[in-house]
Design an enzyme around this catalytic site. Structure first.
Site, short mmCIF file in Angstrom:
data_model
loop_
_atom_site.label_atom_id
_atom_site.label_comp_id
_atom_site.label_asym_id
_atom_site.label_seq_id
_atom_site.Cartn_x
_atom_site.Cartn_y
_atom_site.Cartn_z
N HIS A 128 0.81 -1.23 0.00
CA HIS A 128 0.00 0.00 0.00
C HIS A 128 0.85 1.28 0.00
CE1 HIS A 128 -3.42 -2.50 0.08
NE2 HIS A 128 -3.57 -2.64 1.37
N HIS A 199 -9.66 1.82 0.53
CA HIS A 199 -9.58 0.65 1.41
C HIS A 199 -10.70 0.65 2.46
CE1 HIS A 199 -7.72 -2.73 3.35
NE2 HIS A 199 -6.59 -2.61 2.67
N GLU A 336 -11.25 -3.93 -2.95
CA GLU A 336 -10.33 -2.89 -3.43
C GLU A 336 -10.16 -3.06 -4.94
OE1 GLU A 336 -6.83 -3.40 -0.63
OE2 GLU A 336 -8.34 -4.71 0.18
C1 GLA Z 1 -4.86 -5.49 1.89
C2 GLA Z 1 -3.94 -6.64 1.91
C3 GLA Z 1 -4.11 -7.40 3.18
C4 GLA Z 1 -3.93 -6.51 4.38
C5 GLA Z 1 -4.86 -5.33 4.28
C6 GLA Z 1 -4.59 -4.31 5.35
O1 GLA Z 1 -6.13 -5.85 1.61
O2 GLA Z 1 -4.05 -7.49 0.80
O3 GLA Z 1 -3.18 -8.47 3.23
O4 GLA Z 1 -2.60 -6.06 4.46
O5 GLA Z 1 -4.70 -4.69 3.05
O6 GLA Z 1 -4.50 -4.87 6.61
#
Ligand code: GLA
Length: 384
Positions: A128, A199, A336
């Site tokens: 991210h 997110h 997402e």
């Molecule tokens: C995304 C990732 C997950 C996790 C979340 C945040 O969806 O794929 O593995 O890291 O973000 O916790």
């Protein structure tokens, strides 16, 4: 004649402007950053009383209130009551994600023969956008005349290891069709990679009111990208047919999540990218979720080629959210919309490269309904 045509022109302009005109936007202070910068929260309300509250720290959706089948409004996203909650470590609740959503393997990629090294913030990988991604930045807000909220951010050349000054604009609209619409755009002055998303953690029963397991999930995808132990795609596009990853028909999230499946074990549940079935480049239905007890339905449409369906496998009851509610394992799910994880290292995946002179543009729409029907909130009081 002249008078007539100018009247027609005014009508035409008025018609164009009223597209979102029923949406109202207002703002208030939400808190202060450690350096004293004031963070604002914007409230978008549509004609049916649906309400989205978004702050300019992280461009975060803080709350999203939609009616259930009885008309009772509930907040369907996880988050905190005040800015402090978001400044402490937390798993990206509601935030805008960039410069690169999801993981880049081994925290590096090569572009035009040059290797770029990124911070490792998820084992060996970058997640991210790095240590301080777009979710931890203060965006410049502007209230639009049509009731939308524009947020802009300039990510400097070299920030979190990525090349090029990236100028990013994200516009949120809440439409009278009960849609939260997010338009992302970006330009760069050097070749770079970009993958932006939001997110939000959804629970259509209401945030903090139980787990996600009974939600009926439909994902419009025939294949998904299996991962290795670090949750990096192996490069394979695997058919969902005959696997617990087949959500082509609405299926309760919990019905197969504990199966003895290698991919479910690696993800500790669902934490994978589905390759969306789509034609052309426009908005296309990616997911539909229904929560049977409340009747709330959410449809996700996007211009993106993939969607990360994450079932809150890292939530463990240590975070106390809005109204003091505890967020336990699988208290929510994320959808997402994105390009596939690790695309910068996977030449066979759709490209995430952005070059000077090009404009990155994607749109995602989260539409809220009740048992498949559009709903009307706040009906005029009945005449006695
Ligand atoms: C995304 C990732 C997950 C996790 C979340 C945040 O969806 O794929 O593995 O890291 O973000 O916790």
């Amino acid at each position: 004649m002249l008078a007539l045509s100018s009247a027609a022109a005014i009508l035409f302009i008025a018609g164009a402007v009223t597209m979102h005109a029923a949406t109202k936007i207002s703002h208030a202070d939400f808190g202060k950053m450690p350096d004293g910068t004031i963070i604002q929260i914007f409230t978008l309300t549509n004609a049916h009383g649906v309400e989205a509250r978004i702050m300019n720290y992280g461009g975060t959706v803080v709350s999203l209130k939609t009616p259930d089948r009885t008309g009772a409004k509930g907040d369907v996203v996880l988050g905190f009551d005040s800015l402090e909650g978001y400044l402490a470590p937390e798993p990206y609740f509601g935030a805008l994600i960039g410069r690169y959503g999801n993981r880049i393997g081994h925290a590096k990629f090569t572009l035009n023969g040059k290797e770029y090294t990124l911070p490792k913030n998820d084992g060996e990988n970058t997640l991210h956008g790095g240590l301080r991604g777009f979710d931890k930045r203060v965006w410049t807000p502007r209230e639009l005349r049509d009731g939308g909220l524009e947020l802009t951010y300039l990510s400097k050349d070299g920030e979190e290891g990525f090349p090029g000054n990236l100028s990013v604009t994200v516009v949120y609209h809440l439409t009278d069709a009960n849609e939260l619409k997010i338009d992302y755009s970006a330009t760069t002055d050097k070749d770079t990679v970009v993958n932006l998303t939001n997110h939000s953690y959804f629970n259509l029963k209401g945030a903090g009111l139980g787990d996600n397991l009974g939600h009926l999930m439909m994902l419009n995808a025939d294949t998904f990208t299996p991962v290795d132990a670090g949750l990096i795609p192996t490069g394979e596009l695997r058919p969902v047919d005959g696997t617990p990853f087949d959500f082509r028909k609405p299926t309760p999230i919990g019905s197969r999540i504990e199966q003895n499946d290698e991919q479910l074990k690696l993800g500790k549940g669902y934490d994978h990218n589905w390759v969306l079935n789509r034609k052309g480049t426009g908005l296309s239905l990616a997911a539909r979720v229904e929560e049977p007890t409340t009747g709330r339905v959410m449809e996700v449409s996007t211009t993106e080629p993939g969607i990360q369906f994450y079932t809150g496998n890292f939530l463990d009851g240590t975070l106390k959210g809005k109204g003091g509610k505890v967020y336990g394992l699988r208290a929510a799910f994320c959808l997402e919309t994105q390009h596939y994880p690790d695309s910068p290292n996977k030449p066979s995946f759709p490209s995430t490269v952005l070059k000077p002179g090009q404009t990155y543009r994607t749109t995602t729409v989260y539409k809220f309904l009740v048992n498949g029907r559009a709903f009307k909130m706040n009906p005029p009081p009945k005449k006695k």
